[in-house]
Design a protein around this motif. Structure first.
Motif, PDB file in Angstrom:
ATOM      1  N   GLY A  27       0.766  -1.370  -0.120  1.00  0.00           N
ATOM      2  CA  GLY A  27       0.136  -0.025   0.002  1.00  0.00           C
ATOM      3  C   GLY A  27       0.981   1.097  -0.092  1.00  0.00           C
ATOM      4  N   ARG A  28       2.123   1.153   0.419  1.00  0.00           N
ATOM      5  CA  ARG A  28       3.041   2.245   0.382  1.00  0.00           C
ATOM      6  C   ARG A  28       3.650   2.804  -0.991  1.00  0.00           C
ATOM      7  NH1 ARG A  28       5.473  -0.263   5.242  1.00  0.00           N
ATOM      8  NH2 ARG A  28       6.673  -1.247   3.941  1.00  0.00           N
ATOM      9  N   CYS A  29       3.625   1.945  -1.789  1.00  0.00           N
ATOM     10  CA  CYS A  29       4.259   1.877  -3.203  1.00  0.00           C
ATOM     11  C   CYS A  29       3.536   2.852  -3.959  1.00  0.00           C
ATOM     12  CB  CYS A  29       4.346   0.515  -3.699  1.00  0.00           C
ATOM     13  SG  CYS A  29       5.638  -0.369  -2.766  1.00  0.00           S
ATOM     14  N   PRO A  30       4.084   3.824  -4.736  1.00  0.00           N
ATOM     15  CA  PRO A  30       3.252   4.614  -5.559  1.00  0.00           C
ATOM     16  C   PRO A  30       2.723   3.809  -6.853  1.00  0.00           C
ATOM     17  CG  PRO A  30       5.377   4.973  -5.870  1.00  0.00           C
ATOM     18  CD  PRO A  30       5.677   4.020  -4.538  1.00  0.00           C
ATOM     19  N   ALA A  31       1.817   4.265  -7.373  1.00  0.00           N
ATOM     20  CA  ALA A  31       1.111   3.660  -8.762  1.00  0.00           C
ATOM     21  C   ALA A  31       1.937   3.812  -9.598  1.00  0.00           C
ATOM     22  CB  ALA A  31      -0.316   4.203  -8.994  1.00  0.00           C
ATOM     23  N   GLY A  32       2.144   2.832 -10.792  1.00  0.00           N
ATOM     24  CA  GLY A  32       3.032   3.089 -12.015  1.00  0.00           C
ATOM     25  C   GLY A  32       4.213   2.117 -11.524  1.00  0.00           C
ATOM     26  N   ASN A  33       4.796   1.952 -12.485  1.00  0.00           N
ATOM     27  CA  ASN A  33       6.243   1.173 -12.596  1.00  0.00           C
ATOM     28  C   ASN A  33       7.287   2.095 -12.866  1.00  0.00           C
ATOM     29  OD1 ASN A  33       4.876  -1.072 -11.886  1.00  0.00           O
ATOM     30  ND2 ASN A  33       4.423  -1.913 -14.113  1.00  0.00           N
ATOM     31  N   ALA A  34       7.288   3.416 -12.887  1.00  0.00           N
ATOM     32  CA  ALA A  34       8.199   4.191 -13.243  1.00  0.00           C
ATOM     33  C   ALA A  34       9.490   4.362 -12.366  1.00  0.00           C
ATOM     34  CB  ALA A  34       7.849   5.563 -13.569  1.00  0.00           C
ATOM     35  N   VAL A  35      10.411   3.922 -12.648  1.00  0.00           N
ATOM     36  CA  VAL A  35      11.740   4.044 -11.530  1.00  0.00           C
ATOM     37  C   VAL A  35      12.636   5.192 -11.913  1.00  0.00           C
ATOM     38  CG1 VAL A  35      13.667   2.889 -10.602  1.00  0.00           C
ATOM     39  CG2 VAL A  35      11.596   1.470 -11.035  1.00  0.00           C
ATOM     40  N   SER A  36      12.915   6.193 -10.862  1.00  0.00           N
ATOM     41  CA  SER A  36      13.663   7.343 -11.159  1.00  0.00           C
ATOM     42  C   SER A  36      14.805   7.189 -10.145  1.00  0.00           C
ATOM     43  CB  SER A  36      12.738   8.574 -11.065  1.00  0.00           C
ATOM     44  OG  SER A  36      13.637   9.522 -11.427  1.00  0.00           O
ATOM     45  N   VAL A  37      15.952   6.741 -10.756  1.00  0.00           N
ATOM     46  CA  VAL A  37      17.163   7.034  -9.720  1.00  0.00           C
ATOM     47  C   VAL A  37      17.717   8.103 -10.228  1.00  0.00           C
ATOM     48  CG1 VAL A  37      19.431   5.652  -9.364  1.00  0.00           C
ATOM     49  CG2 VAL A  37      17.485   4.173  -9.918  1.00  0.00           C
ATOM     50  N   PRO A  38      18.087   9.115  -9.186  1.00  0.00           N
ATOM     51  CA  PRO A  38      18.383  10.279  -9.557  1.00  0.00           C
ATOM     52  C   PRO A  38      19.936  10.669  -9.599  1.00  0.00           C
ATOM     53  CG  PRO A  38      18.197  10.141  -7.174  1.00  0.00           C
ATOM     54  CD  PRO A  38      17.569   8.837  -7.789  1.00  0.00           C
ATOM     55  N   TRP A  39      20.696   9.663 -10.015  1.00  0.00           N
ATOM     56  CA  TRP A  39      22.191   9.514 -10.022  1.00  0.00           C
ATOM     57  C   TRP A  39      22.632   8.890 -11.088  1.00  0.00           C
ATOM     58  CZ3 TRP A  39      20.577   7.293  -5.610  1.00  0.00           C
ATOM     59  CH2 TRP A  39      20.423   8.320  -4.486  1.00  0.00           C
ATOM     60  N   GLY A  73      17.911  11.742   1.285  1.00  0.00           N
ATOM     61  CA  GLY A  73      16.687  11.982   0.783  1.00  0.00           C
ATOM     62  C   GLY A  73      16.173  11.511  -0.463  1.00  0.00           C
ATOM     63  N   ALA A  74      16.821  10.566  -0.957  1.00  0.00           N
ATOM     64  CA  ALA A  74      16.452   9.810  -2.371  1.00  0.00           C
ATOM     65  C   ALA A  74      15.444   8.860  -2.119  1.00  0.00           C
ATOM     66  CB  ALA A  74      17.516   9.704  -3.268  1.00  0.00           C
ATOM     67  N   GLY A  75      15.717   7.904  -0.646  1.00  0.00           N
ATOM     68  CA  GLY A  75      14.997   6.728  -0.658  1.00  0.00           C
ATOM     69  C   GLY A  75      15.497   5.392  -1.545  1.00  0.00           C
ATOM     70  N   TRP A  76      16.779   5.436  -1.761  1.00  0.00           N
ATOM     71  CA  TRP A  76      17.728   4.409  -2.144  1.00  0.00           C
ATOM     72  C   TRP A  76      18.873   4.226  -1.288  1.00  0.00           C
ATOM     73  CZ3 TRP A  76      15.885   1.955  -6.579  1.00  0.00           C
ATOM     74  CH2 TRP A  76      14.866   2.653  -7.106  1.00  0.00           C
ATOM     75  N   GLN A  77      18.836   2.662  -1.109  1.00  0.00           N
ATOM     76  CA  GLN A  77      19.970   2.457  -0.408  1.00  0.00           C
ATOM     77  C   GLN A  77      21.124   1.400  -1.160  1.00  0.00           C
ATOM     78  OE1 GLN A  77      19.223  -0.604   2.519  1.00  0.00           O
ATOM     79  NE2 GLN A  77      21.282  -0.234   3.794  1.00  0.00           N
ATOM     80  N   LEU A  88      21.457  -0.528  -6.140  1.00  0.00           N
ATOM     81  CA  LEU A  88      20.594   0.356  -5.394  1.00  0.00           C
ATOM     82  C   LEU A  88      19.177  -0.338  -4.955  1.00  0.00           C
ATOM     83  CD1 LEU A  88      21.105   3.547  -7.012  1.00  0.00           C
ATOM     84  CD2 LEU A  88      22.265   2.999  -4.902  1.00  0.00           C
ATOM     85  N   THR A  89      18.638  -0.253  -3.886  1.00  0.00           N
ATOM     86  CA  THR A  89      17.435  -0.781  -3.606  1.00  0.00           C
ATOM     87  C   THR A  89      16.625   0.236  -2.942  1.00  0.00           C
ATOM     88  OG1 THR A  89      17.997  -1.872  -1.495  1.00  0.00           O
ATOM     89  CG2 THR A  89      18.104  -3.071  -3.023  1.00  0.00           C
ATOM     90  N   ASP A  90      15.179   0.276  -3.252  1.00  0.00           N
ATOM     91  CA  ASP A  90      14.523   1.324  -2.787  1.00  0.00           C
ATOM     92  C   ASP A  90      13.960   1.079  -1.362  1.00  0.00           C
ATOM     93  OD1 ASP A  90      10.999   1.334  -3.541  1.00  0.00           O
ATOM     94  OD2 ASP A  90      12.605  -0.091  -4.231  1.00  0.00           O
ATOM     95  N   GLU A  91      13.928   2.046  -0.470  1.00  0.00           N
ATOM     96  CA  GLU A  91      13.379   1.785   0.790  1.00  0.00           C
ATOM     97  C   GLU A  91      12.162   0.954   1.224  1.00  0.00           C
ATOM     98  OE1 GLU A  91      13.002   5.140   3.237  1.00  0.00           O
ATOM     99  OE2 GLU A  91      12.520   6.441   1.639  1.00  0.00           O
ATOM    100  N   GLU A  92      11.373   1.445   0.207  1.00  0.00           N
ATOM    101  CA  GLU A  92       9.843   0.670   0.415  1.00  0.00           C
ATOM    102  C   GLU A  92       9.695  -0.776  -0.428  1.00  0.00           C
ATOM    103  OE1 GLU A  92       7.747   1.823   2.360  1.00  0.00           O
ATOM    104  OE2 GLU A  92       8.560   3.872   2.622  1.00  0.00           O
ATOM    105  N   LYS A  99      20.722  -1.294 -11.139  1.00  0.00           N
ATOM    106  CA  LYS A  99      22.000  -1.273 -11.284  1.00  0.00           C
ATOM    107  C   LYS A  99      22.425  -0.069 -11.967  1.00  0.00           C
ATOM    108  CE  LYS A  99      26.193  -4.031 -11.346  1.00  0.00           C
ATOM    109  NZ  LYS A  99      26.854  -5.416 -11.140  1.00  0.00           N
ATOM    110  N   LEU A 100      23.427   0.768 -11.649  1.00  0.00           N
ATOM    111  CA  LEU A 100      24.111   1.733 -12.256  1.00  0.00           C
ATOM    112  C   LEU A 100      25.442   1.210 -12.779  1.00  0.00           C
ATOM    113  CD1 LEU A 100      23.524   4.908  -9.742  1.00  0.00           C
ATOM    114  CD2 LEU A 100      22.049   4.055 -11.645  1.00  0.00           C
ATOM    115  N   THR A 101      25.758   1.475 -13.961  1.00  0.00           N
ATOM    116  CA  THR A 101      26.948   0.851 -14.577  1.00  0.00           C
ATOM    117  C   THR A 101      27.474   1.841 -15.370  1.00  0.00           C
ATOM    118  OG1 THR A 101      25.607  -0.393 -16.453  1.00  0.00           O
ATOM    119  CG2 THR A 101      26.080  -1.532 -14.614  1.00  0.00           C
TER     120      THR A 101
END
Length: 118
Positions: A27-39, A73-77, A88-92, A99-101
């Protein structure tokens, strides 16, 4: 009597109704499958037992990261770093690990002690 009051208090703390057929946290996950890694991945340094990396944000800010870091502040570990990239994995846990390559294998250099440079 004290035990039943304590049990009631503990049960009352989690009174939010939820669908028992949905996975916990769904229930905490936003709708849609768009993944935005800010780096973007800028570099990796270290040895197999201790890699560290540098990420660059879309605004040009550099971040130095290690495994288990939570960049601000980005929600990624940062879950894993090797010579090929940073995972990276998202906190939720809403999305699969990202994977950033590096772009292109020619950017990855391995320094091996005693390796033949011929």
């Amino acid at each position: 009597m004290k035990f039943s009051a304590l049990l009631f208090l503990l049960l009352a703390m989690d009174v939010g109704a939820r669908d028992p057929f949905l996975p916990a946290g769904a229930g905490r996950c936003p709708a849609g499958n768009a993944v935005s890694v800010p780096w973007r991945l800028q570099g990796i340094i270290g040895r197999p037992d201790r890699f560290e990396g540098w990420l660059i944000s879309l605004s040009g800010k550099r971040l130095h990261v290690s495994v288990n870091d939570w960049p601000a502040g980005a929600g990624w570990q940062v879950k894993h770093i090797d010579l090929r990239g940073i995972t990276l994995t998202d906190e939720e846990a809403c999305h699969p690990p990202q994977k950033l390559t590096f772009k292109g294998e020619h950017l990855v250099k391995e320094n091996r002690v005693g390796a033949d440079s011929g």
